[in-house]
Design a protein around this motif. Structure first.
Motif, PDB file in Angstrom:
ATOM      1  N   ARG A   1      -8.627  -2.991   1.433  1.00 43.53           N
ATOM      2  CA  ARG A   1      -7.901  -3.932   0.576  1.00 43.53           C
ATOM      3  C   ARG A   1      -8.247  -5.381   0.939  1.00 43.53           C
ATOM      4  O   ARG A   1      -8.243  -6.270   0.076  1.00 43.53           O
ATOM      5  CB  ARG A   1      -6.391  -3.715   0.703  1.00 43.53           C
ATOM      6  CG  ARG A   1      -5.602  -4.554  -0.304  1.00 43.53           C
ATOM      7  CD  ARG A   1      -4.117  -4.333  -0.211  1.00 43.53           C
ATOM      8  NE  ARG A   1      -3.525  -4.846   1.030  1.00 43.53           N
ATOM      9  CZ  ARG A   1      -2.215  -4.880   1.262  1.00 43.53           C
ATOM     10  NH1 ARG A   1      -1.369  -4.410   0.349  1.00 43.53           N
ATOM     11  NH2 ARG A   1      -1.748  -5.349   2.406  1.00 43.53           N
TER      12      ARG A   1
ATOM     13  N   LEU B   1       0.842  -1.197   0.000  1.00 45.53           N
ATOM     14  CA  LEU B   1       0.000   0.000   0.000  1.00 45.53           C
ATOM     15  C   LEU B   1       0.881   1.252   0.000  1.00 45.53           C
ATOM     16  O   LEU B   1       2.003   1.226   0.500  1.00 45.53           O
ATOM     17  CB  LEU B   1      -0.920   0.018   1.224  1.00 45.53           C
ATOM     18  CG  LEU B   1      -2.081  -0.980   1.210  1.00 45.53           C
ATOM     19  CD1 LEU B   1      -2.804  -0.969   2.550  1.00 45.53           C
ATOM     20  CD2 LEU B   1      -3.064  -0.676   0.076  1.00 45.53           C
TER      21      LEU B   1
ATOM     22  N   LEU C   1      -8.442   2.107  -4.436  1.00 42.64           N
ATOM     23  CA  LEU C   1      -9.474   1.393  -3.701  1.00 42.64           C
ATOM     24  C   LEU C   1     -10.823   2.049  -3.956  1.00 42.64           C
ATOM     25  O   LEU C   1     -10.893   3.210  -4.376  1.00 42.64           O
ATOM     26  CB  LEU C   1      -9.142   1.378  -2.202  1.00 42.64           C
ATOM     27  CG  LEU C   1      -7.853   0.642  -1.831  1.00 42.64           C
ATOM     28  CD1 LEU C   1      -7.456   0.937  -0.388  1.00 42.64           C
ATOM     29  CD2 LEU C   1      -7.994  -0.857  -2.057  1.00 42.64           C
TER      30      LEU C   1
ATOM     31  N   ASN D   1      -4.330   4.374  -3.810  1.00 39.02           N
ATOM     32  CA  ASN D   1      -4.238   2.920  -3.882  1.00 39.02           C
ATOM     33  C   ASN D   1      -5.323   2.292  -4.748  1.00 39.02           C
ATOM     34  O   ASN D   1      -5.469   1.066  -4.765  1.00 39.02           O
ATOM     35  CB  ASN D   1      -4.299   2.336  -2.470  1.00 39.02           C
ATOM     36  CG  ASN D   1      -3.049   2.642  -1.672  1.00 39.02           C
ATOM     37  OD1 ASN D   1      -2.037   1.978  -1.814  1.00 39.02           O
ATOM     38  ND2 ASN D   1      -3.118   3.683  -0.836  1.00 39.02           N
TER      39      ASN D   1
END
Length: 397
Positions: free
Chosen positions: A238, A188, A266, A264
């Protein structure tokens, strides 16, 4: 060089010193002990001897560096290199942010060094540590490919007090870091700001705990209290969490958490950030019977001294009892403490009291302390400040 002066230490302290405790408290020394701050001393206690640095302020009068020799630049660099080699596994895992030097844990009391990419952040916790900077800077530069070294002072006895007020950051060497840099941790990425005092945006001591939590959150609803910039929340997302709610009262933290989520790649639709007092919000959730399958508590330190210990335990008990009311049956409570005044056993006793108050059953599934880059000497229990416990929460049977 002036002749090295000696300090005769009372014999009852010998066993503690022989076990490797790195501190001599002022109230345990002869009252006529007077030296200059930052003065090296030869210490004698019966047939024990060592070398330490004197400090005129605070309850700790002497910090012990060596049993064998008076520290010098060559000795000092060897300690820094040993600490670097100890962190080798983190570099192999492509973690680019970690604590390079952990003060007493690495045999160099009164200072820490955190590495963020190619920038080192030095923090000193006693005035006498300033004399070590002339040794520290060249050692850091020789061992690691750095672009800059920063320095903060924080004259406190607990170097991991996250509520501490830091003085202005100074540049010791090299380039000033950009306003934001990106570091990596177990796959990450996180934005950190090295100009904003102690709170860079990432608490390094929870690295492994964050990774542990991720898989436990799969298809779960998660409440992350005292979320700061959302590091635990990123691992939960995650790990496949169905929905994550981050809570913190700090200003502008929601924007940083959101930036980390996008960094990231997400799904931001699975995340909410609530700017509120965690105690108040937990109370409201309890009143409205709103529950979560995973509740994470990582509050700031509730005690800065031994005098605050019982008040801290009361605060922890209240917080965890509130949180337990918000955990769905067979859910998980993840509870942490960075208060060095509360030991691991006392922390577990607190959890038992919170469970009794909330009439819930707790089963400890996992317990951890500090990671590789925060080592604790066997003879220095004060260095074991971090507690991290994962519990299954169920109804009474």
């Amino acid at each position: 060089m002036a002749k090295l002066r000696e300090l005769i230490v009372p014999p009852p302290l010998k066993d503690r010193l022989a076990q490797g405790h790195p501190w001599l408290y002022r109230d345990k020394l002869p009252k006529d002990s007077h030296f200059a701050t930052g003065e090296w001393l030869k210490l004698r206690c019966s047939n024990w001897s060592g070398f330490g640095l004197w400090e005129n302020k605070g309850p700790i009068a002497v910090r012990i560096f060596s049993r064998r020799q008076l520290p010098d630049p060559v000795w000092f660099k060897a300690q820094v290199r040993q600490a670097w080699e100890l962190r080798g596994p983190l570099r192999q895992q492509n973690c680019t942010a970690y604590r390079w030097l952990f003060g007493e844990g690495d045999g160099l009391p009164g200072l820490t060094v955190d590495l963020y990419g190619q920038y080192a952040v030095v923090q000193t916790y006693m005035e006498g540590a300033q004399r070590l900077l002339d040794w520290l800077v060249p050692a850091l530069r020789e061992i690691a490919p750095l672009q800059g070294i920063l320095w903060r002072t924080k004259h406190l006895e607990n170097p991991d007090d996250r509520q501490a007020l830091d003085q202005k950051t100074q540049r010791l060497w090299g380039q000033e870091p950009p306003h934001e840099i990106t570091v990596k941790e177990h796959g990450l990425a996180f934005q950190v700001n090295l100009h904003t005092g102690q709170k860079t945006g990432l608490f390094l001591d929870h690295r492994e705990n964050r990774r542990f939590i991720g898989p436990l959150c799969q298809q779960k609803t998660v409440l992350n209290c005292f979320a700061y910039t959302g590091a635990f929340s990123l691992y939960a997302l995650r790990g496949g969490a169905r929905r994550v709610t981050s809570v913190d009262i700090g200003k502008n933290l929601a924007a940083v958490a959101e930036a980390n989520i996008h960094l990231n790649q997400l799904d931001p639709s699975r995340h909410d950030f609530v700017t509120a007092d965690c105690f108040d919000l937990l109370q409201r959730y309890h009143q409205t019977q709103q529950t979560f399958e995973v509740v994470i508590l990582d509050p700031p330190s509730f005690a800065k001294s031994k005098q605050n210990r019982f008040a801290a335990l009361r605060a922890y008990t209240k917080l965890n009892a509130l949180a337990l009311q918000c955990v769905a049956p067979n859910g998980l409570l993840v509870s942490a403490s960075c208060t060095s005044q509360v030991g691991p056993e006392a922390f577990k006793e607190m959890l038992a009291s919170a469970a009794a108050q909330s009439q819930r059953r707790l089963q400890i599934l996992h317990e951890a302390g500090q990671p590789l880059d925060h080592p604790v000497p066997a003879g220095f229990p004060e260095g074991r400040y971090l507690k991290f416990i994962v519990c299954k929460v169920s109804d009474l049977v």
